[in-house]
Design a protein around this motif. Structure first.
Motif, mmCIF file in Angstrom:
data_model
loop_
_atom_site.group_PDB
_atom_site.id
_atom_site.type_symbol
_atom_site.label_atom_id
_atom_site.label_comp_id
_atom_site.label_asym_id
_atom_site.label_seq_id
_atom_site.Cartn_x
_atom_site.Cartn_y
_atom_site.Cartn_z
ATOM 1 N N ALA A 118 0.854 -1.237 0.050
ATOM 2 C CA ALA A 118 -0.024 -0.114 -0.046
ATOM 3 C C ALA A 118 0.844 1.161 0.088
ATOM 4 N N ALA A 141 -5.230 3.620 6.500
ATOM 5 C CA ALA A 141 -4.931 2.678 7.630
ATOM 6 C C ALA A 141 -3.534 3.373 8.480
ATOM 7 N N THR A 271 0.785 -10.965 5.182
ATOM 8 C CA THR A 271 -0.570 -10.799 4.606
ATOM 9 C C THR A 271 -0.750 -10.145 3.407
ATOM 10 N N ILE A 273 -3.327 -8.244 0.266
ATOM 11 C CA ILE A 273 -4.670 -7.992 -0.266
ATOM 12 C C ILE A 273 -4.655 -8.181 -1.601
ATOM 13 N N GLU A 283 1.348 -6.808 5.637
ATOM 14 C CA GLU A 283 2.102 -7.253 6.786
ATOM 15 C C GLU A 283 3.201 -8.330 6.413
ATOM 16 N N GLY A 424 -9.684 -6.721 2.968
ATOM 17 C CA GLY A 424 -8.740 -5.968 3.459
ATOM 18 C C GLY A 424 -9.875 -5.041 4.133
ATOM 19 N N GLY A 425 -9.089 -4.288 5.134
ATOM 20 C CA GLY A 425 -9.605 -3.253 5.882
ATOM 21 C C GLY A 425 -10.856 -3.755 6.685
ATOM 22 N N ASN A 427 -11.183 -6.973 7.929
ATOM 23 C CA ASN A 427 -10.394 -8.042 8.761
ATOM 24 C C ASN A 427 -9.897 -7.665 10.109
#
Ligand code: AMP
Ligand code: GLY
Length: 427
Positions: A118, A141, A271, A273, A283, A424-425, A427
């Motif tokens: 991101a 985020a 992690t 997305i 992540e 995403g976002g 979870n």
């Protein structure tokens, strides 16, 4: 041979359980471990941070290799210390563990090696963070730079919330020193998956997908936790996604490890997305996931001890890692987790779970007193079911969870349910 596992949660229980099945392993020690591990490991009372004592123990007990669970031990350099003392240990060195210990550092490396992630800014100054928020706009985020057990993360759908999040982290220091420096990221949309693979810093083996359920309540509602359950493989996973992840994420990541001289013989867990523009990393971790390891390791066809030994001994020419079937797991947690919760509750029904290779109860936070188990943490137990058919696995999982009881116990009912994909976002 004897092996040592460092840590005391459900992830470490899964590692210990898998190592104990190996024909080449005589004895598994776990420091400190937990009471539920007893059939699989001898728990020793040395804290993960007491590296001097762990070194002495490993030498005295002829430990062939050590496996490290918790990220904090890795960022503090336990791998370097063991290696300096001529002991084999599975995990990243301190410099590599910074990929997990500092999100800002991870972002720098991802930027340099074009690993999709991101868009972001890192800030140590509140005014600069506010200006960035005004410039790029919400949704965003907001994350603490340092380790905060999965909690230092706030989704801001508007600018005011984004600024409040910055205040909470930098001024109110709600996440302590972890929030001295923060990362502000664009909020990505798309399905979320996690990946795990083994690496020696040059090659990777055994790429496997999973989906972590991070929110406390059903249908991805409630506060973010360190994980309420998992499913592997991730239902959304397919060959095309796998090819993209290898090409756009893993290959440049391995290149980064090599070029930056980031040493690791261990496991990487990320992690992702899956956005319209392809997979993006949100992540980056250099250890097994929790609760992902509780679904990934039961699916591992290989002997884990043999895999680790081969990677540590640079004997990987014929290494092939394979997984079988599907697995789901659900954490059973203390009511109120991840916020305020009470421990010390008597747990009943554990003996009614007829464990087998396809049904396993991992202990995350329990303690044994007078031969009875009591709760000793937010995440208490993790029940894993392996089955080719996820709906059958769900039935077995929830039939068995209903045999367990402690006051205020809580678990999610929707693990593995199709109607609860993880975005995403959300979870
Ligand atoms: P983290 O604090 O980085 O471990 O992230 C926790 C969870 O927040 C992840 O599992 C995602 O669900 C979500 N998340 C983190 N970063 C982003 C992002 N940039 N866009 C969307 N969701 C995110
Ligand atoms: N599943 C969250 C973590 O291991 O960080």
């Amino acid at each position: 041979m004897n092996v040592l596992v460092i840590g005391r949660g459900g992830r470490e229980h899964a590692i210990v359980w898998k190592l104990a099945q190996s024909p080449i392993v005589e004895k598994v020690f776990c420091a400190t471990g937990n009471a539920g591990m007893c059939p699989h490991a001898e728990c020793i009372d040395i804290k993960a941070e007491d590296v001097d004592e762990l070194l002495k123990f490993a030498k005295r007990n002829k430990v062939a290799f050590t496996v490290v669970g918790p990220e904090i031990s890795l960022t503090e350099g336990i791998v370097d210390r063991f290696e300096e003392n001529g002991l084999k240990i599975f995990g990243p060195k301190k410099n590599t563990a910074q990929l997990e210990g500092s999100k800002a550092y991870a972002k720098k490396i991802m930027g340099k090696y074009k690993i999709p992630t991101a868009r972001f800014g890192t800030f140590e100054d509140q005014d600069a963070a506010f200006k960035y928020i005004e410039d790029v706009g919400a949704p965003l985020a907001i994350k603490t730079d340092g380790l905060s057990a999965g909690k230092g993360f706030i989704i801001a759908k508007d600018e005011i919330t984004a600024k409040l999040a910055v205040n909470v982290m930098m001024q109110d220091k709600v996440f302590g020193d972890a929030g001295k420096s923060i990362v502000i990221e664009e909020l990505l949309s798309g399905d979320e998956v996690t990946i795990t693979f083994f690496t020696n810093g040059e090659k990777m083996w055994g790429l496997v997908s999973a989906q972590d359920y991070k929110r406390a309540y059903d249908m991805n509602r409630g506060p973010n936790t360190h994980g309420m359950g998992a499913i592997s493989p991730a239902p959304i996973w397919n060959d095309k996604i796998e090819a993209d992840v290898k090409k756009f994420v893993i290959n440049p990541f391995l290149k980064a490890l090599k070029k930056e001289k980031l040493d690791i013989k261990g496991v990487v867990y990320m992690t992702l997305i899956l956005t319209d523009e392809g997979p993006k990393v949100v992540e980056l971790n250099v250890r097994f996931g929790d609760p992902e390891s509780q679904v990934v390791l039961p699916r591992l066809k290989n002997d884990l001890a043999e895999v680790i030994k081969k990677i540590l001994d640079d004997d990987t020419d014929d290494l092939k890692i394979e997984y079988e079937s599907k697995a789901i797991c659900s954490q059973i947690v203390s009511g109120g987790y991840p916020l305020k919760y009470i421990t010390g509750r008597l747990i009943t029904g554990i003996e009614k779970i007829k464990q087998s290779k396809d049904l396993t109860l991992f202990h995350s936070g329990t303690v044994l007193q007078n031969e009875r188990f009591y709760t000793n943490g937010g995440r208490v137990l993790c029940l894993t079911v392996k089955n080719d058919d996820v709906s059958k696995a769900r039935k077995i999982l929830y039939d068995n969870i209903s045999k367990i009881f402690f006051r205020e116990m809580h678990y999610r009912n929707d693990i593995g349910l199709d109607i609860a994909p993880v975005k995403g976002g959300e979870n």
